[in-house]
Design a protein around this motif. Structure first.
Motif: not given
Lengths: 189, 260
Positions: A34, A55, A59, B64-65, B67-69, B71-72
């Motif tokens: 960031r 990210l 992943w 941290l937002p 959404s970043m932490v 896992r999608p």
């Protein structure tokens, strides 16, 4: 602690059971991604979008990262490529800006673009060519080795050094001019 | 007093960035002591480092937002799809075994179950393109590898950023590429050759892929093997008349390259 497959060596082999470990490793890198993205783009929203894209891609491709190799450099490489791609898209299809935004932007920008008016490293940074800014930030802010930067940006090390040199020199001039400008105005008062 | 190894611009940067060995550092420090102009330069580069950290380090401690932490989610969908596919294979395998009870299951039948979606046209396109241009000696490629416009031109015509993977580790050198027809839009073909004159081609397509994600698939017909994978709207296929293991190694290299 044991239960490993016996492969001795510094590289830790991640199995499927190590999803949490992978997650931790990636999350650890997010603050630095960031910071770099913010400094590179100069825009908090765009920077976080870039990190988010990076990210998601990381992943999706995590199985391709060889554990034990430099995860940080790998993530920065992905982010750099995404950044280049997005710039290319922007270049092909310029963003549509509303007239009022445009007028507002113009009201501020012309002054900032004059080197004499540049105050602070953030403004000066954005007067550097993108290529030089990336190299300078990876080295001076992110403390990457010259070799890693060459790998991340996919350029020869000689190019890293010449961009670093030009970037630093230009930044020095911009900052000096900015200070001279400020001093000049102050002495006129 | 003269120095046999003059201080270069690169030395100053390496000094500022701490990427220099002790011996060289001592030499530079000796120089700086007697050269105020050089010392000024170094000081200003150092000041830039400090200024950059002052300007941007606060971001490191921002929360941290969420959404970043996280896992999608799509990864879980992927995983679920893969598990479902595996289950179907097991069920099919079981059913096949039941239907064929009393007979030995022929390898060909097993292979048919594990093969890529029947009649997937994608690898066929790559195979045809491979076979068409393979025999060409002098006109195997449209634009040679040493022409800097090769990749940008193909990327522009195909409509997506692409790159030609480096396959040197497998002994294959990029010879060049050409624009070829895809289903509804242009596709690209890169041609590689090794010292023995063996050739592989990499077919890259944007769109026309059915927007899916496949694993690493193998398709074999007419003596030409094709390893291919589809990643969203981009499809890649490596075709070659090599033994399957060698071809897989070369294709893996291309695959890893495209992961970036």
């Amino acid at each position: 602690m044991c239960g490993g497959t016996g492969a001795a060596g510094p590289a830790k082999v991640l199995g499927t059971e190590d999803v949490d470990e992978r997650g931790r490793l990636i999350v650890e890198q997010i603050p630095r991604l960031r910071r770099y993205a913010r400094a590179l783009t100069g825009d908090a929203d765009r920077a976080d979008d870039l990190v988010q894209d990076c990210l998601e891609r990381a992943w999706g491709k995590f199985h391709l990262w060889r554990s034990g190799s430099n995860l940080r450099a790998w993530l920065f490489t992905i982010m750099h490529n995404l950044h280049v791609n997005s710039r290319r898209r922007v270049a092909i299809r310029p963003a549509v800006v509303s007239l009022s935004d445009w007028v507002e932007d113009r009201g501020i920008a012309p002054n900032q673009e004059k080197a004499a008016e540049v105050k602070g490293v953030t403004a000066a940074l954005h007067l550097l060519p993108d290529d030089q800014r990336a190299v300078l930030l990876l080295i001076a802010l992110e403390d990457m080795s010259y070799q890693d930067v060459a790998r991340i940006l996919d350029i020869p090390i000689g190019t890293v050094m010449s961009r670093l040199s030009r970037g630093r020199e230009r930044l020095r001039q911009l900052l000096a001019a900015g200070e001279a400008g400020t001093a000049g105005r102050m002495s006129q008062r | 007093m003269t120095n046999l190894t003059p201080i270069t611009d690169n030395d100053l940067h390496a000094y500022v960035d701490g990427q220099i060995d002790a011996e060289r550092r001592a030499l530079i420090e000796a120089h700086l002591a007697t050269n105020p102009e050089m010392a000024d330069t170094v000081a200003s580069y150092r000041a830039q480092r400090v200024a950059l950290h002052e300007a941007f380090d606060s971001i490191l401690s921002e929360p941290l937002p969420a959404s970043m932490v996280r896992r999608p989610a799509f990864r879980w969908v992927d995983t679920a799809t893969r598990i479902a596919a595996a289950l179907i294979l097991i069920v099919l395998g079981g059913a096949g075994g039941w239907l064929l009870r009393g007979e030995a299951v022929q390898p060909a039948q097993v292979a048919a179950i594990a093969a890529p979606p029947a009649g997937d046209p994608f690898p066929t396109w790559a195979r045809v393109a491979h076979v068409v241009y393979l025999p060409e000696v002098r006109r195997a490629v449209e634009v040679k590898a040493d022409d800097a416009t090769l990749v940008p031109w193909l990327a522009k015509r195909v409509g997506t950023p692409i790159s030609a993977p480096d396959l040197k580790a497998s002994g294959f050198q990029l010879q060049g590429g050409r624009l070829i027809p895809g289903e509804s839009k242009p596709a690209a073909q890169f041609l590689y050759q090794d010292d023995a004159g063996r050739r592989v081609t990499l077919y890259v397509r944007h769109g026309d892929t059915g927007d899916r994600k496949t694993g690493f698939l193998f398709d074999d017909a007419d003596g030409v093997g094709v390893y291919y994978w589809i990643d969203g709207d981009r499809g890649y296929a490596l075709a070659g008349d090599l033994d399957r293991d060698t071809l897989r190694k070369v294709a893996m290299q291309a695959y890893e390259h495209m992961a970036y």
